[in-house]
Design a protein around this motif. Structure first.
Motif, PDB file in Angstrom:
ATOM      1  N   ALA A  36      62.942 -66.367-104.928  1.00  0.00           N
ATOM      2  CA  ALA A  36      62.945 -66.883-106.305  1.00  0.00           C
ATOM      3  C   ALA A  36      64.174 -66.612-106.827  1.00  0.00           C
ATOM      4  O   ALA A  36      64.881 -65.372-107.085  1.00  0.00           O
ATOM      5  CB  ALA A  36      61.665 -66.432-107.012  1.00  0.00           C
ATOM      6  N   ASP A  37      64.998 -67.439-107.874  1.00  0.00           N
ATOM      7  CA  ASP A  37      66.011 -67.094-108.337  1.00  0.00           C
ATOM      8  C   ASP A  37      65.904 -67.268-109.866  1.00  0.00           C
ATOM      9  O   ASP A  37      66.186 -68.565-110.541  1.00  0.00           O
ATOM     10  CB  ASP A  37      67.413 -68.064-107.991  1.00  0.00           C
ATOM     11  CG  ASP A  37      68.586 -67.544-108.573  1.00  0.00           C
ATOM     12  OD1 ASP A  37      68.658 -66.936-109.258  1.00  0.00           O
ATOM     13  OD2 ASP A  37      69.637 -68.319-108.102  1.00  0.00           O
ATOM     14  N   LEU A  38      65.464 -66.361-110.473  1.00  0.00           N
ATOM     15  CA  LEU A  38      65.199 -66.405-111.931  1.00  0.00           C
ATOM     16  C   LEU A  38      66.290 -66.578-112.903  1.00  0.00           C
ATOM     17  O   LEU A  38      66.059 -67.362-113.930  1.00  0.00           O
ATOM     18  CB  LEU A  38      64.186 -65.402-112.420  1.00  0.00           C
ATOM     19  CG  LEU A  38      62.874 -65.093-111.717  1.00  0.00           C
ATOM     20  CD1 LEU A  38      62.235 -63.977-112.504  1.00  0.00           C
ATOM     21  CD2 LEU A  38      62.052 -66.311-111.844  1.00  0.00           C
ATOM     22  N   GLN A  39      67.381 -66.205-112.482  1.00  0.00           N
ATOM     23  CA  GLN A  39      68.659 -66.151-113.368  1.00  0.00           C
ATOM     24  C   GLN A  39      68.992 -67.657-113.633  1.00  0.00           C
ATOM     25  O   GLN A  39      69.530 -68.046-114.560  1.00  0.00           O
ATOM     26  CB  GLN A  39      69.918 -65.408-112.941  1.00  0.00           C
ATOM     27  CG  GLN A  39      69.234 -63.736-113.095  1.00  0.00           C
ATOM     28  CD  GLN A  39      69.135 -63.359-111.922  1.00  0.00           C
ATOM     29  OE1 GLN A  39      68.206 -63.735-110.882  1.00  0.00           O
ATOM     30  NE2 GLN A  39      69.384 -61.998-111.460  1.00  0.00           N
ATOM     31  N   THR A  41      67.039 -70.285-113.578  1.00  0.00           N
ATOM     32  CA  THR A  41      65.958 -71.217-114.099  1.00  0.00           C
ATOM     33  C   THR A  41      66.602 -72.207-115.301  1.00  0.00           C
ATOM     34  O   THR A  41      67.506 -71.580-116.073  1.00  0.00           O
ATOM     35  CB  THR A  41      64.932 -70.585-114.549  1.00  0.00           C
ATOM     36  OG1 THR A  41      64.329 -69.711-113.591  1.00  0.00           O
ATOM     37  CG2 THR A  41      63.860 -71.287-115.103  1.00  0.00           C
ATOM     38  N   LYS A  42      66.594 -73.102-115.306  1.00  0.00           N
ATOM     39  CA  LYS A  42      66.937 -74.036-116.295  1.00  0.00           C
ATOM     40  C   LYS A  42      65.625 -74.673-117.211  1.00  0.00           C
ATOM     41  O   LYS A  42      64.643 -74.900-116.722  1.00  0.00           O
ATOM     42  CB  LYS A  42      67.561 -75.385-115.701  1.00  0.00           C
ATOM     43  CG  LYS A  42      68.810 -75.066-114.868  1.00  0.00           C
ATOM     44  CD  LYS A  42      69.792 -74.516-115.730  1.00  0.00           C
ATOM     45  CE  LYS A  42      71.253 -74.494-114.702  1.00  0.00           C
ATOM     46  NZ  LYS A  42      72.134 -73.474-115.496  1.00  0.00           N
ATOM     47  N   SER A  88      70.276 -71.929-119.977  1.00  0.00           N
ATOM     48  CA  SER A  88      70.215 -71.147-118.681  1.00  0.00           C
ATOM     49  C   SER A  88      69.273 -69.901-119.068  1.00  0.00           C
ATOM     50  O   SER A  88      69.752 -69.318-120.205  1.00  0.00           O
ATOM     51  CB  SER A  88      71.365 -70.880-118.306  1.00  0.00           C
ATOM     52  OG  SER A  88      72.157 -71.768-117.843  1.00  0.00           O
ATOM     53  N   LYS A  89      68.656 -69.368-118.179  1.00  0.00           N
ATOM     54  CA  LYS A  89      67.787 -68.114-118.537  1.00  0.00           C
ATOM     55  C   LYS A  89      68.813 -66.862-118.353  1.00  0.00           C
ATOM     56  O   LYS A  89      68.693 -66.144-119.282  1.00  0.00           O
ATOM     57  CB  LYS A  89      66.827 -67.969-117.398  1.00  0.00           C
ATOM     58  CG  LYS A  89      65.625 -66.932-117.668  1.00  0.00           C
ATOM     59  CD  LYS A  89      64.635 -66.977-116.901  1.00  0.00           C
ATOM     60  CE  LYS A  89      63.538 -65.726-117.092  1.00  0.00           C
ATOM     61  NZ  LYS A  89      63.222 -65.723-118.461  1.00  0.00           N
ATOM     62  N   GLY A  90      69.605 -66.778-117.369  1.00  0.00           N
ATOM     63  CA  GLY A  90      70.462 -65.479-117.271  1.00  0.00           C
ATOM     64  C   GLY A  90      71.614 -65.345-116.588  1.00  0.00           C
ATOM     65  O   GLY A  90      72.023 -66.449-116.046  1.00  0.00           O
TER      66      GLY A  90
END
Length: 307
Positions: A36-39, A41-42, A88-90
């Motif tokens: 999973a690539d949380l950074q 996340t849109k 963008s989350k991070g």
């Protein structure tokens, strides 16, 4: 005499004694492509972030200058950031240190402004953002000779950099130093029958350079250092013989300075330097006859004169 040697359990048993447990069942992916690539996340995350990144990063840095030693390696402290739009989350934190390692391997991790600007622009591309900023503080050593004996020793100051890259605005480059000087109190000299108290002063200079500044022809480190030292009561020396000490103390007595005097004199030099757009000057005297320190500062933006 009886032996008291301990019969210790083996290392694995000792670890279990202090709380170690066997690894649990692994169910999550181990390949990057499957993680999973949380950074990335849109979504609507409410606010644009001005700056996010990493700080207090220590790394070797190459410094070039006109003063001896002309090439040296020192330890720099980095802060690296970029902005993030609100959908963008991070950020990708590992990419900041990846950029450091890439430049280090290429021998391009230097204090040359051209290298720092290229670093910042490439960091923006690596992060896939429209901007990036780096701040760097690093000790810089230079030879200082005694005024009479000419015996050499190494002094040091701190160099400060702030380089910002923006796709639309281009580069903004601020350089600075933190240098130590001697100040002698004008009031003490005026009111005393003989002698005057003196102390160390710490001068901090930060200057925003114009876009056309070319470090190929001007060593800004030497220029700012000379502004601090030449306006002081006396310079600081790593090696002083008695003949030198006489020169230094007499020179200090002949050139008394308040903190107010220091910031005004340094500001005058910065004002006359055409490569400087705006500047900040701060002086702090570590008072020798008071428990407190004395401070003064000036902020000046030449662009305000055209408004």
């Amino acid at each position: 005499m009886t032996s008291s040697k301990k019969n210790l359990p083996n290392k694995q048993a000792r670890h279990r004694l202090f709380g170690s447990v066997a690894p649990g069942e692994k169910t999550k992916p181990v390949e990057k492509e499957q993680m999973a690539d949380l950074q990335n996340t849109k979504n609507d995350f409410l606010f644009h972030i001005d700056a996010v990144g990493i700080t207090n990063v220590k790394h070797p840095v190459i410094i070039n200058g006109d003063k001896e030693p002309k090439i040296q390696t020192s330890i720099g402290t980095f802060t690296m950031t970029s902005s993030i739009v609100k959908d963008s989350k991070g950020t990708n934190m590992s990419r900041f240190t990846e950029q450091l390692e890439a430049y280090f391997q290429q021998n391009k991790l230097t204090t040359k402004l051209s290298d720092l600007q290229a670093f910042t622009k490439e960091l923006s591309a690596r992060l896939k953002t429209q901007d990036a900023q780096i701040e760097l503080s690093v000790p810089y050593f230079y030879q200082q000779a005694g005024p009479y004996s000419k015996l050499q020793g190494l002094n040091h100051i701190d160099l400060n950099f702030k380089v910002t890259y923006d796709e639309k605005e281009g580069f903004t480059t601020t350089v600075g130093i933190v240098a130590t000087i001697t100040t002698l109190c004008p009031c003490s000299k005026e009111i005393s029958e003989y002698s005057a108290h003196n102390q160390r002063g710490v001068v901090t200079i930060n200057a925003l350079l114009n876009a056309s500044f070319d470090e190929t022809f001007v060593d800004w480190k030497a220029v700012l250092l000379e502004m601090a030292e030449s306006n002081a009561s006396a310079r600081i020396h790593p090696v002083l013989k008695r003949t030198d000490e006489k020169v230094v103390t007499e020179h200090a007595y002949e050139n008394p300075r308040f903190v107010e005097d220091m910031v005004r004199l340094v500001s005058a030099d910065l004002y006359e330097w055409e490569d400087v757009v705006k500047f900040d000057v701060h002086c702090q005297n570590e008072e020798s006859i008071h428990l407190h320190d004395a401070i003064a500062s000036i902020h000046y933006d030449k662009r305000d004169e055209t408004k």
